[in-house]
Design a protein around this motif. Structure first.
Motif, PDB file in Angstrom:
ATOM      1  N   SER A  11       0.917  -1.133   0.040  1.00  0.00           N
ATOM      2  CA  SER A  11      -0.029   0.001  -0.063  1.00  0.00           C
ATOM      3  C   SER A  11       0.865   1.371   0.190  1.00  0.00           C
ATOM      4  O   SER A  11       0.471   2.102  -0.613  1.00  0.00           O
ATOM      5  CB  SER A  11      -0.623   0.049   1.054  1.00  0.00           C
ATOM      6  N   PHE A  12       2.002   1.256   0.700  1.00  0.00           N
ATOM      7  CA  PHE A  12       2.925   2.356   0.722  1.00  0.00           C
ATOM      8  C   PHE A  12       3.535   2.710  -0.649  1.00  0.00           C
ATOM      9  O   PHE A  12       3.576   3.770  -1.066  1.00  0.00           O
ATOM     10  CB  PHE A  12       3.850   2.085   1.920  1.00  0.00           C
ATOM     11  N   GLN A  17       4.001   5.645  -5.578  1.00  0.00           N
ATOM     12  CA  GLN A  17       4.178   5.785  -7.179  1.00  0.00           C
ATOM     13  C   GLN A  17       3.064   6.455  -7.797  1.00  0.00           C
ATOM     14  O   GLN A  17       3.276   6.988  -8.976  1.00  0.00           O
ATOM     15  CB  GLN A  17       4.247   4.395  -7.800  1.00  0.00           C
ATOM     16  N   LEU A  18       1.920   6.858  -6.948  1.00  0.00           N
ATOM     17  CA  LEU A  18       0.932   7.593  -7.598  1.00  0.00           C
ATOM     18  C   LEU A  18       1.379   9.052  -7.747  1.00  0.00           C
ATOM     19  O   LEU A  18       1.053   9.708  -8.853  1.00  0.00           O
ATOM     20  CB  LEU A  18      -0.198   7.751  -6.542  1.00  0.00           C
ATOM     21  N   PHE A  19       2.445   9.492  -7.077  1.00  0.00           N
ATOM     22  CA  PHE A  19       2.899  11.051  -7.051  1.00  0.00           C
ATOM     23  C   PHE A  19       4.195  10.904  -7.826  1.00  0.00           C
ATOM     24  O   PHE A  19       4.567  11.939  -8.347  1.00  0.00           O
ATOM     25  CB  PHE A  19       2.978  11.365  -5.830  1.00  0.00           C
ATOM     26  N   VAL A  20       4.893   9.634  -8.066  1.00  0.00           N
ATOM     27  CA  VAL A  20       6.093   9.759  -8.345  1.00  0.00           C
ATOM     28  C   VAL A  20       6.003   9.282 -10.188  1.00  0.00           C
ATOM     29  O   VAL A  20       6.801   9.952 -11.161  1.00  0.00           O
ATOM     30  CB  VAL A  20       7.155   8.876  -7.779  1.00  0.00           C
ATOM     31  N   HIS A  21       5.376   8.183 -10.410  1.00  0.00           N
ATOM     32  CA  HIS A  21       5.242   7.803 -11.698  1.00  0.00           C
ATOM     33  C   HIS A  21       3.773   8.409 -12.300  1.00  0.00           C
ATOM     34  O   HIS A  21       2.626   8.237 -11.792  1.00  0.00           O
ATOM     35  CB  HIS A  21       5.122   6.253 -11.590  1.00  0.00           C
ATOM     36  N   ALA A 103      -7.910  13.741 -11.382  1.00  0.00           N
ATOM     37  CA  ALA A 103      -8.195  13.242 -10.452  1.00  0.00           C
ATOM     38  C   ALA A 103      -8.352  11.665 -10.548  1.00  0.00           C
ATOM     39  O   ALA A 103      -7.992  10.958  -9.742  1.00  0.00           O
ATOM     40  CB  ALA A 103      -9.432  13.514  -9.673  1.00  0.00           C
ATOM     41  N   ALA A 104      -8.676  11.369 -11.828  1.00  0.00           N
ATOM     42  CA  ALA A 104      -8.660   9.901 -12.130  1.00  0.00           C
ATOM     43  C   ALA A 104      -7.649   9.179 -11.813  1.00  0.00           C
ATOM     44  O   ALA A 104      -7.483   7.647 -11.588  1.00  0.00           O
ATOM     45  CB  ALA A 104      -9.318   9.576 -13.481  1.00  0.00           C
ATOM     46  N   PHE A 105      -6.377   9.812 -11.905  1.00  0.00           N
ATOM     47  CA  PHE A 105      -5.292   9.034 -12.267  1.00  0.00           C
ATOM     48  C   PHE A 105      -4.559   9.146 -10.729  1.00  0.00           C
ATOM     49  O   PHE A 105      -3.461   8.562 -10.572  1.00  0.00           O
ATOM     50  CB  PHE A 105      -4.073   9.882 -12.960  1.00  0.00           C
TER      51      PHE A 105
END
Length: 292
Positions: A11-12, A17-21, A103-105
């Motif tokens: 989860s971490f 990766q949501l914010f990095v990739h 926001a979908a991503f």
């Protein structure tokens, strides 16, 4: 199958990766295998869907911006932008990238499905980079404001269109012909449930839907009566300008509006709409007020 420690680590890492990739701000992911594969045809077959293209097939060497209406709560109309028997038969040699709200991503599951379907961020800089790479663009210009107006119990279909001219300006600046279309039956696919007002006030500034869906039984699978249908209008020719003359912008925007309204009026009886069903064009400000 795995320990709590492993679940927390996963989860971490997923959250990081949501914010990095952030491929949605670049070239996205490879998508032809899914969007133009047989899976989309199965979705359309489930809905016993009909799709019509007016006029001859567009030139594969041309540049196009596809404008789909209405948005709908679930956006099932997106299925008409892919498939083998559907898209490749009607628009041979043409592919298009979807523009999606940012926001979908950041929503697990929706992020991956969006990227696999060819979505990138719908912001102008990202779309222009895609256009400069030679890609066509697919948009739902009504956005979340139009989504929140979806009402299967109303005889009036409202399109957020009168002040949504950004997609037209984008097409003129880049010399892309606009191909508008209308999805019949979108508002009846799911029953909608509005969230409490205090939750709506939290979600609206985030540009997220304040509506839940109810499908067949306990699933989100859509209802099948009437069958889903889509009509693509003929391309609206655009003369490239930069900067864009306001008068010409209004002229092209009016042609898009007239095309969508004409499609609705000419085909509504064929696709299960009663004679007293109407269509109206509203502004984003009006949509926000009516959704309260």
């Amino acid at each position: 199958m795995c320990s709590w420690t492993q679940l927390w680590c996963f989860s971490f890492l997923y959250t990081v990766q949501l914010f990095v990739h952030r491929p949605h701000l670049g070239k996205g992911w490879p998508f032809h295998w899914l969007l133009y594969g047989p899976l989309v045809d199965y979705v359309l077959a489930y809905h016993d869907a009909t799709v019509i293209r007016e006029g001859p097939a567009p030139d594969p060497k041309g540049r196009y911006l596809f404008a789909m209406y209405p948005h709908g709560v679930y956006g099932v109309c997106r299925a008409f932008s892919g498939g083998v028997g559907c898209w490749q038969a009607l628009f041979p040699g043409i592919a298009a990238r979807w523009g999606s709200f940012g926001a979908a991503f950041f929503l697990p599951g929706i992020r991956e499905m969006s990227l696999f379907s060819g979505c990138i961020d719908a912001s102008k800089p990202v779309l222009e980079r895609a256009i400069n790479r030679g890609e066509n663009v697919m948009l739902l210009p009504g956005g979340i404001d139009e989504m929140n107006l979806t009402d299967g119990e109303s005889k009036e279909t409202k399109l957020v269109m009168t002040d949504r001219k950004g997609f037209v300006k984008l097409s003129i600046e880049n010399g892309m012909d606009i191909i508008p279309g209308f999805c019949f039956g979108e508002k009846w696919i799911h029953h909608t449930i509005r969230l409490p007002h205090f939750i709506q006030r939290i979600l609206r500034p985030l540009r997220m839907s304040d509506t839940l869906l109810r499908g067949r039984g306990i699933t989100l699978m859509g209802f099948l009566d009437p069958p889903l249908a889509y009509v693509w209008g003929e391309p609206i020719k655009v003369r490239q300008q930069k900067p864009v003359d306001d008068k010409y912008l209004d002229e092209v925007h009016q042609k898009v509006a007239e095309s969508v309204v004409s499609i609705f009026k000419r085909y509504k009886a064929r696709f299960g709409y009663a004679e007293d069903e109407t269509i109206s064009l509203v502004s984003a400000a009006d949509a926000k007020r009516k959704a309260r």
